[in-house]
Design a protein around this motif. Structure first.
Motif, PDB file in Angstrom:
ATOM      1  N   TYR A   8       9.318  -0.784 -50.137  1.00 30.91           N
ATOM      2  CA  TYR A   8       8.584  -1.991 -50.504  1.00 30.91           C
ATOM      3  C   TYR A   8       9.287  -2.647 -51.684  1.00 30.91           C
ATOM      4  O   TYR A   8       9.787  -1.956 -52.586  1.00 30.91           O
ATOM      5  N   GLY A  54      12.557   3.176 -45.401  1.00 33.04           N
ATOM      6  CA  GLY A  54      12.037   1.865 -45.770  1.00 33.04           C
ATOM      7  C   GLY A  54      11.615   1.835 -47.217  1.00 33.04           C
ATOM      8  O   GLY A  54      11.357   2.877 -47.830  1.00 33.04           O
ATOM      9  N   THR A  65       9.136   6.246 -46.318  1.00 31.98           N
ATOM     10  CA  THR A  65       9.034   5.028 -47.127  1.00 31.98           C
ATOM     11  C   THR A  65       9.030   5.347 -48.610  1.00 31.98           C
ATOM     12  O   THR A  65       8.487   6.366 -49.037  1.00 31.98           O
ATOM     13  N   PHE A 101       1.585   2.005 -45.437  1.00 31.40           N
ATOM     14  CA  PHE A 101       2.378   1.676 -44.250  1.00 31.40           C
ATOM     15  C   PHE A 101       1.523   1.767 -42.988  1.00 31.40           C
ATOM     16  O   PHE A 101       1.568   0.888 -42.122  1.00 31.40           O
ATOM     17  N   TYR A 161      10.998  -7.562 -43.569  1.00 33.71           N
ATOM     18  CA  TYR A 161       9.738  -8.092 -43.051  1.00 33.71           C
ATOM     19  C   TYR A 161       8.997  -8.838 -44.149  1.00 33.71           C
ATOM     20  O   TYR A 161       8.738  -8.303 -45.222  1.00 33.71           O
ATOM     21  N   LEU A 165       2.561  -1.370 -40.197  1.00 34.07           N
ATOM     22  CA  LEU A 165       3.927  -1.872 -40.325  1.00 34.07           C
ATOM     23  C   LEU A 165       4.864  -1.319 -39.260  1.00 34.07           C
ATOM     24  O   LEU A 165       5.859  -1.965 -38.916  1.00 34.07           O
ATOM     25  N   TRP A 213       7.213  -7.437 -49.705  1.00 31.23           N
ATOM     26  CA  TRP A 213       8.056  -7.444 -48.532  1.00 31.23           C
ATOM     27  C   TRP A 213       8.458  -6.004 -48.249  1.00 31.23           C
ATOM     28  O   TRP A 213       8.305  -5.117 -49.104  1.00 31.23           O
ATOM     29  N   PHE A 214       8.966  -5.757 -47.048  1.00 30.42           N
ATOM     30  CA  PHE A 214       9.359  -4.401 -46.678  1.00 30.42           C
ATOM     31  C   PHE A 214      10.754  -4.435 -46.078  1.00 30.42           C
ATOM     32  O   PHE A 214      11.048  -5.247 -45.197  1.00 30.42           O
ATOM     33  N   THR A 230       6.162   1.573 -54.474  1.00 24.87           N
ATOM     34  CA  THR A 230       6.496   0.708 -55.590  1.00 24.87           C
ATOM     35  C   THR A 230       5.280   0.552 -56.481  1.00 24.87           C
ATOM     36  O   THR A 230       4.227   1.139 -56.234  1.00 24.87           O
TER      37      THR A 230
END
Length: 317
Positions: A301, A299, A267, A248, A79, A253, A66-67, A270
């Motif tokens: 992850y 953002g 971002t 991304f 998201y 995204l 998920w983000f 992870t």
């Protein structure tokens, strides 16, 4: 709920909040993450019934990350790529903060005067000892070995001191002081944009093809160069993980999140763990705005995990 008696009279209504605790607990264990969050918001009794729940969200295939998009206010956008849906969440703990690592549903978050682990779905939080300096000032990248509730969890935060020196700060679960390890570079390392852990070693990846390794046990550094696989490099040692760059952008995204061309996004990557193949290290990315910048967003992850911890949970053992 309402039922009729044998004489035709209606029995008194019984609210859903009066369901037996054991039944509520069974219901919780069948819920997915978003349903679980809604369940917890019904009333105090339902929230208490979910205290020990991890729900079915913990067995979702971890490769479907998920983000979470956040910025300088309370409103965040979550998201879910599995359903291609967006959710709006208010997360005051992330207001003005920056995520520098993500693993198994836990985020490592820093601000000007704080550094802590945070699970955005349950709002579980574990504060860490005072960091030696402000991570925002030096552009730090972090990694941790396991969930912060694990007794063997170790945190590593790396940064450039100058063009020829790296600094790694280590913190083991239960420690109240950071262990600082300096390293004089024998090669020029670019910006660190990815980090992972495997079998006792931290790996820090730069923006080109260089990797710095640090063995936690003997505190020794190692340098690696990533080369393309060819017949001439078949015998070269392989890294014990895969690398995903531009995740991304490749997954579009920015478009799926409804961002504008003028929005800049940074971002935090992870580590995607897998039992069937190498873990995947997803790099950090910095996407500049096209034309005049309208907004700067951040953002991260994360895996859709839900963790409850005792109110007095701390970093100390």
């Amino acid at each position: 709920m309402q039922a009729s008696t044998s004489d035709g009279n209606e029995s008194p209504k019984r609210p859903w909040s009066d369901l037996p605790y054991d039944l509520l607990a069974q219901i919780v264990n069948l819920l997915l993450l978003v349903d679980l969050l809604c369940f917890r918001g019904v009333c105090k009794d339902w929230r208490c019934a979910s205290f020990k729940a991890s729900a079915k969200c913990t067995i979702i295939v971890v490769e479907r990350l998920w983000f979470l998009l956040y910025g300088d206010n309370l409103h965040c956008t979550l998201y879910n790529p599995l359903e291609e849906r967006k959710y709006t969440m208010n997360i005051p703990e992330l207001d003005g903060m920056t995520c520098i690592a993500s693993l198994e549903g836990w985020l490592l978050v820093y601000g000007e005067n704080s550094l802590f682990f945070f699970c955005p779905f349950s709002r579980a939080k574990i504060n860490l000892p005072q960091f030696p300096h402000n991570p925002q000032q030096y552009g730090h990248v972090a990694v941790f070995t396991s969930a912060p509730t694990s007794p063997d969890c170790t945190v590593g935060i790396i940064c450039h001191i100058d063009e020829s020196t790296m600094e790694l700060n280590l913190l083991r679960r239960g420690d109240n002081k950071w262990d600082t390890q300096g390293h004089a570079l024998d090669v020029k390392i670019g910006n660190i944009i990815g980090a992972t852990f495997n079998k006792g070693m931290f790996y820090f990846l730069d923006s080109v093809d260089l990797v710095l390794g640090f063995v936690i046990g003997d505190k020794k550094w190692h340098s690696y160069v990533i080369v393309k696989l060819t017949p001439l490099t078949q015998s070269v040692d392989k890294l014990p993980f895969g690398i995903q760059r531009n995740h991304f952008q490749i997954n579009k995204l920015k478009e799926k999140l409804g961002l504008d061309e003028g929005d800049a996004v940074y971002t935090c990557g992870t580590i995607v763990q897998s039992n069937h193949q190498f873990n995947q290290c997803i790099h950090n990315e910095e996407l500049k705005a096209k034309g005049e910048m309208k907004m700067r967003r951040k953002g991260v992850y994360l895996q859709p995990r839900f963790f409850q911890i005792p109110p007095n949970q701390s970093w100390s053992l």
